[in-house]
Structure formats: structure tokens, C-alpha cells
Design a protein around this motif. Structure first.
Motif, PDB file in Angstrom:
ATOM      1  N   HIS A   1     -50.472-107.440  33.237  1.00  0.00           N
ATOM      2  CA  HIS A   1     -49.799-108.278  34.233  1.00  0.00           C
ATOM      3  C   HIS A   1     -48.397-108.620  33.748  1.00  0.00           C
ATOM      4  N   PRO A   2     -47.362-108.447  34.588  1.00  0.00           N
ATOM      5  CA  PRO A   2     -45.987-108.687  34.135  1.00  0.00           C
ATOM      6  C   PRO A   2     -45.762-110.069  33.535  1.00  0.00           C
ATOM      7  N   ASP A   3     -46.498-111.084  34.010  1.00  0.00           N
ATOM      8  CA  ASP A   3     -46.326-112.433  33.467  1.00  0.00           C
ATOM      9  C   ASP A   3     -46.906-112.592  32.075  1.00  0.00           C
ATOM     10  N   HIS A   4     -47.643-111.600  31.598  1.00  0.00           N
ATOM     11  CA  HIS A   4     -48.314-111.730  30.302  1.00  0.00           C
ATOM     12  C   HIS A   4     -47.936-110.617  29.339  1.00  0.00           C
ATOM     13  N   ARG A   5     -46.835-109.941  29.611  1.00  0.00           N
ATOM     14  CA  ARG A   5     -46.343-108.944  28.681  1.00  0.00           C
ATOM     15  C   ARG A   5     -45.701-109.622  27.471  1.00  0.00           C
ATOM     16  N   GLY A   6     -45.654-108.898  26.359  1.00  0.00           N
ATOM     17  CA  GLY A   6     -45.045-109.442  25.152  1.00  0.00           C
ATOM     18  C   GLY A   6     -45.969-110.305  24.328  1.00  0.00           C
ATOM     19  N   ARG A   7     -47.267-110.302  24.655  1.00  0.00           N
ATOM     20  CA  ARG A   7     -48.223-111.138  23.908  1.00  0.00           C
ATOM     21  C   ARG A   7     -49.189-110.292  23.078  1.00  0.00           C
ATOM     22  N   GLY A   8     -48.929-108.995  22.995  1.00  0.00           N
ATOM     23  CA  GLY A   8     -49.793-108.127  22.209  1.00  0.00           C
ATOM     24  C   GLY A   8     -50.980-107.587  22.964  1.00  0.00           C
ATOM     25  N   ILE A   9     -51.068-107.866  24.257  1.00  0.00           N
ATOM     26  CA  ILE A   9     -52.227-107.421  25.042  1.00  0.00           C
ATOM     27  C   ILE A   9     -52.212-105.908  25.212  1.00  0.00           C
ATOM     28  N   GLY A  10     -51.049-105.339  25.556  1.00  0.00           N
ATOM     29  CA  GLY A  10     -50.957-103.901  25.755  1.00  0.00           C
ATOM     30  C   GLY A  10     -51.350-103.105  24.520  1.00  0.00           C
ATOM     31  N   PRO A  11     -50.775-103.416  23.338  1.00  0.00           N
ATOM     32  CA  PRO A  11     -51.182-102.689  22.133  1.00  0.00           C
ATOM     33  C   PRO A  11     -52.670-102.811  21.829  1.00  0.00           C
ATOM     34  N   ALA A  12     -53.247-104.007  22.023  1.00  0.00           N
ATOM     35  CA  ALA A  12     -54.677-104.178  21.754  1.00  0.00           C
ATOM     36  C   ALA A  12     -55.518-103.335  22.705  1.00  0.00           C
ATOM     37  N   LEU A  13     -55.153-103.317  23.985  1.00  0.00           N
ATOM     38  CA  LEU A  13     -55.870-102.486  24.948  1.00  0.00           C
ATOM     39  C   LEU A  13     -55.716-101.004  24.599  1.00  0.00           C
ATOM     40  N   ALA A  14     -54.519-100.614  24.180  1.00  0.00           N
ATOM     41  CA  ALA A  14     -54.282 -99.214  23.829  1.00  0.00           C
ATOM     42  C   ALA A  14     -55.185 -98.777  22.690  1.00  0.00           C
ATOM     43  N   ASP A  15     -55.315 -99.606  21.669  1.00  0.00           N
ATOM     44  CA  ASP A  15     -56.187 -99.244  20.547  1.00  0.00           C
ATOM     45  C   ASP A  15     -57.641 -99.121  20.974  1.00  0.00           C
ATOM     46  N   VAL A  16     -58.072 -99.983  21.887  1.00  0.00           N
ATOM     47  CA  VAL A  16     -59.462 -99.925  22.347  1.00  0.00           C
ATOM     48  C   VAL A  16     -59.718 -98.630  23.112  1.00  0.00           C
ATOM     49  N   VAL A  17     -58.829 -98.264  24.028  1.00  0.00           N
ATOM     50  CA  VAL A  17     -59.091 -97.059  24.823  1.00  0.00           C
ATOM     51  C   VAL A  17     -58.996 -95.801  23.957  1.00  0.00           C
ATOM     52  N   VAL A  18     -58.132 -95.814  22.958  1.00  0.00           N
ATOM     53  CA  VAL A  18     -58.073 -94.673  22.046  1.00  0.00           C
ATOM     54  C   VAL A  18     -59.380 -94.546  21.274  1.00  0.00           C
ATOM     55  N   ASP A  19     -59.926 -95.667  20.828  1.00  0.00           N
ATOM     56  CA  ASP A  19     -61.221 -95.627  20.136  1.00  0.00           C
ATOM     57  C   ASP A  19     -62.313 -95.090  21.051  1.00  0.00           C
ATOM     58  N   ARG A  20     -62.284 -95.466  22.331  1.00  0.00           N
ATOM     59  CA  ARG A  20     -63.286 -94.967  23.277  1.00  0.00           C
ATOM     60  C   ARG A  20     -63.137 -93.459  23.462  1.00  0.00           C
ATOM     61  N   ALA A  21     -61.908 -92.974  23.490  1.00  0.00           N
ATOM     62  CA  ALA A  21     -61.689 -91.530  23.618  1.00  0.00           C
ATOM     63  C   ALA A  21     -62.250 -90.794  22.405  1.00  0.00           C
TER      64      ALA A  21
END
Length: 389
Positions: A117-137
Motif C-alpha cells: 500500500h502506498p501509505d505504508h511504503r518505506g517500512r520494510g514491508i516490501g523486502p520482507a514479503l519478497a524474502d517470503v515469496v522467494v522462500d516459497r518458490a
């Protein structure tokens, strides 16, 4: 405010209390589309998200969500580590991650998507989600990763942050958050696809001229079929062969993609999936009368829940029938049929690889104009790095 990552619960109905996840994901995608592309067009509905997870015979999907939790499950402030526990009944979705693994083709590949969500960027959410989906792959046994970053406008050629695709066709701004995240993880830019828009109503004189030219070039051996919301059973296999041909011929320079296998059963599945969430379509096909085979087709998809726009989908001509302007012919006829059925639609979106000059030229002639696009990125999974620190 604290957050954590949990599995997105799957529900069979949006009336279920746990439908908060699909509703939240849809809202995140809507807000991302508005922020990054200027319009909410293309954002999925909650029911479309639900339907895609319900039947995964052709694609396995994993969904996780970052939620506003206040406190982690143990009562301590959350550090964003994925939780093994379930989410509370209703949570605010701050971002989400998706993994898609085809089950019939490209069995080494996983497609991943992260949105915050644009209002919640810059809080580390994107990188954390990225690591999770890579682990799932990795858990799926995949060895290659692909991602897509959409953008609302191509930068000028002399813009200081402009990044040119390796093919030399198409540009993207290097400061986009999604591009930065993908690059930090080790994914490389391979190609750029153009997003084009046709403002409606289309110019009737232009459409008439193009259709007349196409009919003259086609000659007398071809017969048109126009179908609404379904394809007759006797034509399913022929239409599926056209879709399969597109996956063979569509230029995807730099991407390591196998052609997809399509048959009548898979096509019927796709039609029923769309119908289950209210999608409608018009398709125009060309039959080569001497052989009785379908040799060209195009389709416009419309979702009544998004009445302002439609999506231009598959346009394909079999190789041995190219040179007769059949691609232009089916698009002109189908566009007129679309106007009769949905006169209130304001615009049509379509996608083309920047390395497909023939189809780009047809669209430009019909009045489509560039309106951003997407960058396609890829990497060997063994080379993908953690980005959450």
C-alpha cells in the motif's frame, strides 16, 4: 504501528469472515494502481482473487499478506518475521506477496509479485514479503524466478534515471521502488512491454478505412465468426491451438520461456473461470473455408464490475496465413462488436512487447497510444539474494 506476515486464508465465499484477506489484497492493488499508473484499471476484484485460489489445476498459487497487528503473536512488537499462527478474524492488509507456479509448462519457473500500500511504503514491508515469496518458490523446487514491475509512463530518452531494456526497445525509470527491490534481490531486467490505451469511441472513419483495407487484402477464402461469452464446443480445439501458437511466436527476447500447451479442456477451464466471476467477452475469429480451420482470432474482455474499461487480449494469426491483414481485420470487427455491446466503455487497454513491431503498428493505426508498461525481470533462483536485512 507494527505488522507481521501471515498466510492469506482461503475462503469459498466473500461472505465468510476471513474474506478480509482477499478484500484487503484487492484494495492494496487498487491503491497501487492509482499511485503508480494513475487509474485503478486492472486491479483485481476480491472475487477474482478468490476464484484463482480455488482451482489450481493449471497454476499453483501461494499468497501471504502483511497485516497491521500492533503486537506479534507473543505480545512483543513484531519484527516482520512470518508468523506460524493464524491471523485474527479481521486485519488491515498493508501489502501482499504472491507466488505462481505453472503445473503443465515451465516447471522450473516461479513468478513472484509483491505489492505494498502506498501509505505504508518505506517500512520494510516490501523486502520482507519478497524474502517470503522467494522462500516459497524454493520450497516448490523451482530454479528460476520471474517478476514484473508496472509503470504509468515511459521516461524521456534523456532522463537521467532512464533505464533502457537490453533489447534496446523500451525504457523504465530506474528509481521505481519495485525495480529497485527486484534489482536488490538480484533479478535482471530482460525486456519491457508497452501498455497502450484506446480512448473510446474510436474514430469511425479510421476504423472503416482500416477494415475495408483489411477485407480487401484478406480475399474470399476467409469467413468471420463473432462469439459472445463462449466459444462453441466444435471450435474449442482450434481456438486453443491459436493460443498455443501465440506462446510460440510472441517475441520474448531475453526470457527463458517454454511454449505453453493449450487444448480444448484448458480453454474451457479459462472460460468458466472468467464466467464464475462475471467476466464477459467478445471474440472474432477467422475460418479458412477451404480447410475449415481457425487461423486468426482476437478477444476483448470486459468486467461489469469495472464498467469504464475493457482489456484487449489474445490477437494471433497462424504463420501460414499471415500477410492477409487478418490481425487488423479481426481487431476492427471485434472493436465494432464491443461498441455495440458495451457503448458506455471509455477506454480499452492492451499490452504488447516492445519487440513486436507488427502488432504495435496495428494498434497505433487504430488509435492506441502508449500509456506506460511493465518491466520483465528474471534470475536463477540460486543467485537471488535476501533483501530484508
Amino acid at each position: 504501528m507494527h505488522w507481521r506476515i501471515v498466510e492469506a486464508p482461503h475462503v469459498d465465499s466473500l461472505d465468510h469472515p476471513d474474506s478480509w484477506a482477499y478484500r484487503g489484497i484487492a484494495e492494496v492493488e487498487r491503491r497501487v494502481a492509482l499511485a503508480d499508473r494513475g487509474l485503478p484499471d486492472g486491479a483485481p476484484t476480491p472475487d477474482a482473487l478468490r476464484a484463482a485460489m480455488a482451482d489450481q489445476r493449471y497454476q499453483r498459487r501461494h499468497r501471504v499478506v502483511a497485516v497491521d497487528d500492533g503486537l506479534a503473536a507473543d505480545g512483543a512488537p513484531s519484527d516482520g518475521t512470518p508468523s506460524d499462527g493464524g491471523a485474527p478474524e479481521v486485519m488491515q492488509v498493508l501489502g501482499h506477496g504472491l507466488v505462481i507456479c505453472d503445473t503443465h509448462d515451465n516447471l522450473d519457473l516461479a513468478f513472484v509479485h509483491v505489492a505494498v500500500h502506498p501509505d505504508h511504503r518505506g517500512r520494510g514491508i516490501g523486502p520482507a514479503l519478497a524474502d517470503v515469496v522467494v522462500d516459497r518458490a524454493r520450497a516448490e523446487g523451482r530454479t528460476r524466478l520471474m517478476a514484473e514491475v508496472e509503470f504509468g509512463a515511459e521516461p524521456a530518452a534523456d532522463a537521467p534515471d532512464a533505464v533502457v531494456a537490453p533489447t534496446g526497445n523500451g525504457r523504465i525509470s530506474g528509481d521505481l521502488p519495485g525495480l529497485h527491490l527486484a534489482g536488490s534481490a538480484g533479478l535482471d531486467l530482460k525486456m519491457i512491454a508497452r501498455r497502450s490505451v484506446l480512448d473510446l469511441p474510436a474514430a469511425d472513419d479510421v476504423l472503416t478505412r482500416l477494415e475495408q483495407e483489411a477485407r480487401a487484402a484478406a480475399g474470399s477464402e476467409y469467413r468471420l465468426h463473432v462469439w459472445h461469452d463462449d466459444i462453441p464446443d466444435e471450435w474449442l480445439a482450434g481456438y486453443a491451438a491459436l493460443i498455443e501458437r501465440l506462446t510460440i511466436d510472441e517475441p520474448n527476447p531475453g526470457l527463458d520461456l517454454e511454449p505453453e500447451h493449450w487444448d480444448a479442456e484448458r480453454l474451457r477451464f479459462e472460460i468458466e473461470q472468467g464466467r464464475s466471476v462475471g467476466h464477459q467477452f467478445v471474440t472474432t475469429c477467422v475460418e479458412h473455408e477451404p480447410t475449415g480451420e481457425l487461423v486468426a482470432a482476437t478477444l476483448l474482455d470486459h468486467d461489469p464490475q469495472h464498467p469504464a474499461y475493457s482489456e484487449q487480449e489474445t490477437t494471433v494469426v497462424m504463420p501460414e496465413h499471415r500477410g492477409h491483414r487478418l490481425g487488423l481485420l479481426v481487431k476492427c470487427v471485434n472493436l465494432r462488436e464491443h461498441a455495440r455491446r458495451w457503448p458506455g466503455v471509455e477506454r480499452i487497454w492492451t499490452w504488447n512487447n516492445e519487440d513486436n513491431p507488427y502488432m504495435l503498428a496495428i494498434n497505433i493505426a487504430m488509435g492506441f497510444r502508449p500509456a506506460g508498461g511493465s518491466a520483465l525481470l528474471e534470475a536463477d533462483l540460486a543467485d537471488v539474494r535476501s533483501v530484508s536485512g
